[in-house]
Design an enzyme around this catalytic site. Sequence first.
Site, PDB file in Angstrom:
ATOM      1  CE1 TYR A 117      -3.799  -1.255  -5.727  1.00 51.23           C
ATOM      2  CE2 TYR A 117      -6.024  -2.217  -6.025  1.00 51.23           C
ATOM      3  CZ  TYR A 117      -5.021  -1.670  -5.188  1.00 51.23           C
ATOM      4  OH  TYR A 117      -5.432  -1.149  -4.122  1.00 51.23           O
ATOM      5  N   GLY A 118      -2.140  -4.563  -8.076  1.00 46.95           N
ATOM      6  CA  GLY A 118      -0.494  -4.700  -7.215  1.00 46.95           C
ATOM      7  C   GLY A 118      -0.136  -5.846  -7.038  1.00 46.95           C
ATOM      8  CB  SER A 119       1.890  -7.592  -4.212  1.00 48.82           C
ATOM      9  OG  SER A 119       1.055  -7.303  -3.522  1.00 48.82           O
ATOM     10  CG  LEU A 120      -3.111  -9.924  -4.531  1.00 49.82           C
ATOM     11  CD1 LEU A 120      -4.607  -9.380  -3.996  1.00 49.82           C
ATOM     12  CD2 LEU A 120      -3.037 -11.215  -3.830  1.00 49.82           C
ATOM     13  CD  GLU A 137      -4.639  -6.718  -0.137  1.00 46.42           C
ATOM     14  OE1 GLU A 137      -4.143  -5.857   0.281  1.00 46.42           O
ATOM     15  OE2 GLU A 137      -4.639  -7.227  -1.463  1.00 46.42           O
TER      16      GLU A 137
END
Length: 117
Positions: free
Chosen positions: A6-9, A76
Amino acid sequence: MIVFVYGSLKRDKNLHSFLKNARFLREAYTKDKYPLILSRYGWYPYMLAKNSKGKLIKGELYEINYNTLKNLDRLEEVPFYYKRIKIRVKAKKTMVVWSYIYAKKKKFLKRELLIEF
């Protein structure tokens, strides 16, 4: 195995190269509500533990292998910074997949809750 990011990936974000060996499946939303907030400087988001004040979060589903999962865990900083948990997402159907939530309690009352990053 399948992971929800949901983010920087995500495809257009700066850490997407960690998914270079993954297969993009589709966009999806969480089935349950989660608070999603930005870090202090707005560089990346935190999905927090389920809460009634959260929203359905938009993200992407990827089919990954075990090595990619372990690389994501290192990125992470599991279990210290994020936790890897199973969540329910809705794409064409409801599925149970892996995702990452912030490992510590985080106050977010004064922060804007996001749907996506």
